[in-house]
Design a protein around this motif. Structure first.
Motif, PDB file in Angstrom:
ATOM      1  N   ALA A 140       0.866  -1.279   0.167  1.00  0.00           N
ATOM      2  CA  ALA A 140       0.035   0.123   0.029  1.00  0.00           C
ATOM      3  C   ALA A 140       0.664   1.179   0.061  1.00  0.00           C
ATOM      4  O   ALA A 140       0.575   2.298  -0.752  1.00  0.00           O
ATOM      5  CB  ALA A 140      -1.059   0.113   1.124  1.00  0.00           C
ATOM      6  N   LEU A 141       1.927   1.240   0.821  1.00  0.00           N
ATOM      7  CA  LEU A 141       2.914   2.249   0.555  1.00  0.00           C
ATOM      8  C   LEU A 141       3.437   2.348  -0.577  1.00  0.00           C
ATOM      9  O   LEU A 141       3.862   3.666  -1.231  1.00  0.00           O
ATOM     10  CB  LEU A 141       4.061   2.137   1.766  1.00  0.00           C
ATOM     11  N   GLU A 142       3.981   1.436  -1.300  1.00  0.00           N
ATOM     12  CA  GLU A 142       4.710   1.559  -2.475  1.00  0.00           C
ATOM     13  C   GLU A 142       3.962   1.943  -3.616  1.00  0.00           C
ATOM     14  O   GLU A 142       4.188   2.684  -4.387  1.00  0.00           O
ATOM     15  CB  GLU A 142       5.245  -0.222  -2.791  1.00  0.00           C
ATOM     16  N   GLN A 143       2.632   1.520  -3.332  1.00  0.00           N
ATOM     17  CA  GLN A 143       1.563   1.949  -4.639  1.00  0.00           C
ATOM     18  C   GLN A 143       0.953   3.480  -4.457  1.00  0.00           C
ATOM     19  O   GLN A 143       0.161   3.659  -5.056  1.00  0.00           O
ATOM     20  CB  GLN A 143       0.408   0.834  -4.622  1.00  0.00           C
ATOM     21  N   GLY A 144       1.049   4.102  -3.228  1.00  0.00           N
ATOM     22  CA  GLY A 144       0.744   5.217  -3.076  1.00  0.00           C
ATOM     23  C   GLY A 144      -0.838   4.994  -2.579  1.00  0.00           C
ATOM     24  O   GLY A 144      -1.594   6.113  -2.441  1.00  0.00           O
ATOM     25  N   VAL A 145      -1.281   4.037  -2.013  1.00  0.00           N
ATOM     26  CA  VAL A 145      -2.598   3.835  -1.725  1.00  0.00           C
ATOM     27  C   VAL A 145      -2.636   4.680  -0.224  1.00  0.00           C
ATOM     28  O   VAL A 145      -3.739   5.337  -0.026  1.00  0.00           O
ATOM     29  CB  VAL A 145      -2.885   2.337  -1.349  1.00  0.00           C
TER      30      VAL A 145
END
Length: 368
Positions: free
Chosen positions: A235-240
């Motif tokens: 979620a952090l990596e994808q900007g969620v």
């Protein structure tokens, strides 16, 4: 005459064949009878050996499945492995502990139900997860509730806080065995540094499933997003989400610092784990086995208390050495007080749900 003699001869031969056949059947019957007798002898011997079989059953290996969600090199992960080693040693192999880290079996949202159903026998969920069954457990989620780990330990050993919280568990077929420290949480964010409360505005933060934690972020105008621990990195990596709060050991072991740019050492919240078992399972163990397991658990808990802070400091050193964050900021006293002043609204908001007695006990402990 010859024909008559031949007929008599044939008749005699037929009679002999019939008699021989009857003899063969008689022999077969004797053989079956003999086998039956032997079979009965075997059955009799089996019955005679039943006490030995019962003894074997009593000596069967007891398998304990221990489910948790973090990596093996975190304080909880190392503690779980240490407990396994000591439990198997002290019970002379009568107990086998199977440890399942990294949410291999259950995430923290599901593990308590699994313990209630005895699908796993041990779990160490965060106190926030326990609050889904008992809102009073959210006392550990309150911002700046504890000054240090020693204060948390004092709270858990007191009858007013720890004693009261553990007694609640038996109402749900659960039994609290110990509290393991993971330390204090720090803030990370991808957009900009976090210095003052206004820096949180509009940012989306992952939180554990806890109304108090949601209220904490809402108090600084951030957007809390409940999410299982196993999903945070992606979620952090994808900007969620933009940011998260966690202990240094969890931040490093799950590589959150690789997908964030800023970290603030705030020590704003405590993260601990309640070691919980199935009440009926634990009390159904042979007394000598239960005593040795408790011994193993006590030694492991003492190790956690002595080494938790050291492990977090080592993880901070590793994060610094990785040099992937743009900035690591340490809250000044003035900045810390500004956070406290804004977040104190959480205490008033949840006083009725958590209980004024628990909140006052924590405040008294904090002020002394």
């Amino acid at each position: 005459m010859l024909k008559k003699w031949m007929l008599i001869s044939v008749s005699l031969i037929l009679i002999l064949v019939v008699l021989t056949g009857c003899g063969a059947r008689s022999t077969d019957q004797n053989t079956d009878s003999s086998n039956t007798d032997k079979s009965e002898d075997v059955d009799t011997n089996t019955k005679d050996s039943e006490p030995a079989t019962e003894t074997l059953k009593k000596e069967e290996v007891i398998v304990i499945k221990f489910s948790h969600v973090v990596a093996e090199d975190t304080p909880k992960g190392q503690a779980a492995n240490m407990f396994k080693e000591l439990a198997e040693k002290y019970t002379d192999g009568r107990v086998e502990v199977e440890v399942f880290p990294n949410s291999q079996l259950y995430n923290d949202d599901d593990v308590l139900a699994a313990v209630q159903q005895n699908n796993v026998q041990l779990a160490a969920p965060s106190t926030s997860k326990v609050s889904k069954l008992f809102p009073q457990w959210t006392i550990f989620d309150f911002p700046f509730a504890f000054e240090d780990v020693a204060s948390v330990q004092a709270a858990m050993e007191s009858e007013e806080i720890g004693g009261k919280l553990f007694k609640m568990l038996t109402d749900q077929d659960l039994l609290g065995l110990a509290m393991w420290d993971n330390g204090f949480k720090q803030m990370t964010l991808d957009d900009h540094p976090l210095y003052m409360p206004e820096d949180f505005e509009g940012q989306q933060f992952r939180v554990m499933s806890s109304k108090v934690l949601e209220a904490q972020f809402e108090s600084v105008d951030a957007v809390p997003t409940p999410m299982p621990f196993s999903e945070v990195y992606s979620a952090l990596e994808q900007g969620v989400i933009n940011g998260q709060e966690n202990t240094l050991s969890n931040i490093y072991s799950k590589k959150f610092h690789e997908v964030q740019r800023y970290m603030t050492i705030s020590n704003h919240g405590y993260l601990g784990y309640a070691v919980i078992t199935n009440d009926k399972f634990w009390n159904g163990l042979p007394d000598n086995i239960r005593e040795q397991l408790q011994k193993a658990l006590n030694e492991t808990t003492q190790w956690v208390r002595e080494n938790g802070e050291r492990l977090n400091q080592e993880n901070l050193d590793k994060i610094i050495a990785d040099d992937m964050l743009e900035e690591i900021h340490y809250l000044t006293n003035e900045q810390k007080q500004a956070w406290i002043d804004v977040m104190n609204v959480v205490y008033e908001e949840y006083e009725d749900e958590v209980g004024a007695d628990l909140i006052n006990a924590v405040k008294e402990l904090r002020d002394n």
